[in-house]
Scaffold this motif. Structure first.
Motif, PDB file in Angstrom:
ATOM      1  N   THR A   9      45.913 -45.702 -17.211  1.00 50.47           N
ATOM      2  CA  THR A   9      46.327 -44.322 -16.963  1.00 50.47           C
ATOM      3  C   THR A   9      45.385 -43.345 -17.647  1.00 50.47           C
ATOM      4  O   THR A   9      44.916 -42.373 -17.034  1.00 50.47           O
ATOM      5  CB  THR A   9      47.767 -44.095 -17.458  1.00 50.47           C
ATOM      6  N   SER A  10      45.071 -43.591 -18.912  1.00 48.08           N
ATOM      7  CA  SER A  10      44.156 -42.723 -19.639  1.00 48.08           C
ATOM      8  C   SER A  10      42.766 -42.725 -19.010  1.00 48.08           C
ATOM      9  O   SER A  10      42.121 -41.684 -18.899  1.00 48.08           O
ATOM     10  CB  SER A  10      44.064 -43.145 -21.103  1.00 48.08           C
ATOM     11  N   ALA A  11      42.307 -43.897 -18.596  1.00 48.45           N
ATOM     12  CA  ALA A  11      40.988 -43.989 -17.976  1.00 48.45           C
ATOM     13  C   ALA A  11      40.953 -43.208 -16.664  1.00 48.45           C
ATOM     14  O   ALA A  11      39.996 -42.477 -16.385  1.00 48.45           O
ATOM     15  CB  ALA A  11      40.626 -45.450 -17.741  1.00 48.45           C
ATOM     16  N   ASN A  12      41.981 -43.361 -15.850  1.00 44.64           N
ATOM     17  CA  ASN A  12      42.028 -42.624 -14.587  1.00 44.64           C
ATOM     18  C   ASN A  12      42.134 -41.123 -14.804  1.00 44.64           C
ATOM     19  O   ASN A  12      41.504 -40.334 -14.085  1.00 44.64           O
ATOM     20  CB  ASN A  12      43.207 -43.121 -13.739  1.00 44.64           C
TER      21      ASN A  12
ATOM     22  N   LEU B  11      40.938 -39.453 -17.280  1.00 38.74           N
ATOM     23  CA  LEU B  11      39.610 -38.993 -17.695  1.00 38.74           C
ATOM     24  C   LEU B  11      38.674 -38.878 -16.496  1.00 38.74           C
ATOM     25  O   LEU B  11      37.951 -37.883 -16.348  1.00 38.74           O
ATOM     26  CB  LEU B  11      39.036 -39.958 -18.729  1.00 38.74           C
ATOM     27  N   CYS B  12      38.694 -39.871 -15.626  1.00 40.41           N
ATOM     28  CA  CYS B  12      37.847 -39.824 -14.426  1.00 40.41           C
ATOM     29  C   CYS B  12      38.228 -38.654 -13.523  1.00 40.41           C
ATOM     30  O   CYS B  12      37.358 -37.989 -12.961  1.00 40.41           O
ATOM     31  CB  CYS B  12      37.948 -41.138 -13.664  1.00 40.41           C
ATOM     32  N   ASP B  13      39.534 -38.418 -13.362  1.00 41.34           N
ATOM     33  CA  ASP B  13      39.983 -37.279 -12.557  1.00 41.34           C
ATOM     34  C   ASP B  13      39.440 -35.967 -13.105  1.00 41.34           C
ATOM     35  O   ASP B  13      39.042 -35.076 -12.349  1.00 41.34           O
ATOM     36  CB  ASP B  13      41.517 -37.218 -12.534  1.00 41.34           C
ATOM     37  N   ALA B  14      39.426 -35.850 -14.431  1.00 41.57           N
ATOM     38  CA  ALA B  14      38.979 -34.610 -15.058  1.00 41.57           C
ATOM     39  C   ALA B  14      37.480 -34.387 -14.906  1.00 41.57           C
ATOM     40  O   ALA B  14      37.030 -33.232 -14.845  1.00 41.57           O
ATOM     41  CB  ALA B  14      39.356 -34.619 -16.536  1.00 41.57           C
ATOM     42  N   LEU B  15      36.702 -35.475 -14.803  1.00 45.08           N
ATOM     43  CA  LEU B  15      35.244 -35.339 -14.866  1.00 45.08           C
ATOM     44  C   LEU B  15      34.552 -35.419 -13.506  1.00 45.08           C
ATOM     45  O   LEU B  15      33.417 -34.977 -13.380  1.00 45.08           O
ATOM     46  CB  LEU B  15      34.675 -36.405 -15.799  1.00 45.08           C
TER      47      LEU B  15
ATOM     48  N   HIS C 264      32.792 -37.081  -9.961  1.00 46.19           N
ATOM     49  CA  HIS C 264      32.040 -38.231  -9.455  1.00 46.19           C
ATOM     50  C   HIS C 264      31.053 -38.753 -10.498  1.00 46.19           C
ATOM     51  O   HIS C 264      30.627 -38.035 -11.398  1.00 46.19           O
ATOM     52  CB  HIS C 264      31.292 -37.854  -8.178  1.00 46.19           C
ATOM     53  N   GLY C 265      30.711 -40.034 -10.324  1.00 52.89           N
ATOM     54  CA  GLY C 265      29.718 -40.643 -11.198  1.00 52.89           C
ATOM     55  C   GLY C 265      30.290 -41.458 -12.336  1.00 52.89           C
ATOM     56  O   GLY C 265      29.533 -42.022 -13.136  1.00 52.89           O
ATOM     57  N   ILE C 266      31.609 -41.535 -12.426  1.00 48.76           N
ATOM     58  CA  ILE C 266      32.246 -42.310 -13.485  1.00 48.76           C
ATOM     59  C   ILE C 266      33.374 -43.133 -12.891  1.00 48.76           C
ATOM     60  O   ILE C 266      34.063 -42.692 -11.959  1.00 48.76           O
ATOM     61  CB  ILE C 266      32.772 -41.383 -14.609  1.00 48.76           C
ATOM     62  N   GLY C 267      33.541 -44.361 -13.387  1.00 43.40           N
ATOM     63  CA  GLY C 267      34.581 -45.239 -12.870  1.00 43.40           C
ATOM     64  C   GLY C 267      35.167 -46.097 -13.969  1.00 43.40           C
ATOM     65  O   GLY C 267      34.947 -45.850 -15.155  1.00 43.40           O
ATOM     66  N   VAL C 268      35.894 -47.132 -13.555  1.00 44.01           N
ATOM     67  CA  VAL C 268      36.686 -47.930 -14.491  1.00 44.01           C
ATOM     68  C   VAL C 268      36.363 -49.412 -14.305  1.00 44.01           C
ATOM     69  O   VAL C 268      36.238 -49.902 -13.174  1.00 44.01           O
ATOM     70  CB  VAL C 268      38.197 -47.704 -14.257  1.00 44.01           C
ATOM     71  N   VAL C 269      36.243 -50.107 -15.418  1.00 37.99           N
ATOM     72  CA  VAL C 269      36.157 -51.565 -15.429  1.00 37.99           C
ATOM     73  C   VAL C 269      37.471 -52.111 -15.972  1.00 37.99           C
ATOM     74  O   VAL C 269      37.953 -51.672 -17.020  1.00 37.99           O
ATOM     75  CB  VAL C 269      34.976 -52.053 -16.287  1.00 37.99           C
ATOM     76  N   VAL C 270      38.056 -53.049 -15.253  1.00 37.73           N
ATOM     77  CA  VAL C 270      39.334 -53.653 -15.624  1.00 37.73           C
ATOM     78  C   VAL C 270      39.062 -54.973 -16.333  1.00 37.73           C
ATOM     79  O   VAL C 270      38.516 -55.907 -15.740  1.00 37.73           O
ATOM     80  CB  VAL C 270      40.211 -53.894 -14.382  1.00 37.73           C
TER      81      VAL C 270
END
Length: 286
Positions: free
Chosen positions: A148-151, A153-157, A159-165
């Motif tokens: 949730t925190s990672a998503n 952060l990505c929403d706020a910033l 394109h160009g950033i994603g998540v590794v699970v």
């Protein structure tokens, strides 16, 4: 099935050149590499080995921790990662800094710092990867401790950033399926790390398990990842003093066998050594 090996699983006994050779001997075509290991080997030697073995780079480890001078050092690392053809670069934000209490202010600080890095990453042409870590590591390693925190952060910033699970860090999260699907809808699932959670866990950093030796429902999480649109490889990343002590080639063989057993389809990695490992290194009976 595509298997990716992260050098961290083997680097206690295999330098970068040995690691790349061992991967190629076992038909593994994609690797995740570390900047400090490149420095030991030398950029030109590492690049030549990757080219000679026909290996692709998925992840580049890593940017951080975010100390006061991180931007200057980070720009050089991002340019290096781009030079090595990395798909994404991991961010290691670090935990709370001196004087901070709680996570609210720390998360705001990290969002600002990552935003500055993202401007550089977009310019050099690499993606940034947020990897949420287990909450037990919030104090000293990262303040991003859930999908949730990672998503968010990505929403706020943008394109160009994603998540590794990484299953070790997120398997406990009751919102895991919903958040993986959220990540997939946004097109920002960058990687999938596999290992296992042992009982008892003796050390919060260096006692990860080989797939199948612990309590994580690995197949269930992989199925969620695939439903969310992830088409990448299974990246084996095991921080473990037990596995580091073993022959790295043998560890690779065991990991390939376990992935084959747990995730079903035959992996792309094939070699003449596999048969002698499969029987004796199958998943422990319950």
């Amino acid at each position: 099935m595509n298997i990716v090996f992260n050098h961290a699983t083997f680097r206690e006994r295999a330098d970068m050149l040995s690691f790349l050779r061992l991967c190629r001997e076992r038909g593994v075509g994609t690797v995740s590499i570390w900047g400090d290991e490149i420095t030991k080997t030398g950029d030109s030697n590492a690049l030549a080995a990757l080219r000679d073995h026909g290996l692709k780079v998925s992840g580049y480890n890593r940017i951080g921790p975010f100390l006061p001078d991180y931007l200057g050092r980070a720009e050089a690392e991002l340019e290096r990662a781009a030079h090595f053809g990395a798909d994404h670069v991991f961010l290691f934000t670090g935990g709370l800094v001196e004087g901070e209490r709680g996570l609210i202010a720390a998360k705001r600080r990290v969002e600002d710092q990552v935003g500055r890095l993202l401007e550089i990453a977009r310019r050099v042409g690499v993606k940034l990867a947020i990897e949420p870590l287990h909450p037990m590591l919030a104090g000293e390693r990262t303040v991003i401790t859930s999908m949730t925190s990672a998503n968010d952060l990505c929403d706020a910033l943008g394109h160009g950033i994603g998540v590794v699970v990484d299953v070790y860090h997120v398997w406990w999260d009751e919102r895991l399926e919903a958040e993986i699907m959220r990540t997939g809808r946004a097109g920002r699932l960058l990687g999938f790390h596999v290992n296992d959670w042992l009982l008892p866990t003796r050390h919060r950093l260096t006692d990860r398990g080989m797939m199948g030796d612990g309590i994580i429902d690995l197949k269930a999480i992989e199925e969620i990842m695939r439903r969310a649109g992830f088409r990448g490889g299974l990246e084996v990343e095991i921080f473990s003093t037990d596995w580091w002590a073993r022959d790295p080639g043998e560890v690779m063989e065991i990991a390939i066998t376990r992935c084959r057993q747990i995730f079903g389809d035959r992996p792309e990695a094939t070699n003449t050594y596999r048969r002698r490992f499969e029987d004796r290194n199958s998943i422990r009976p319950s």
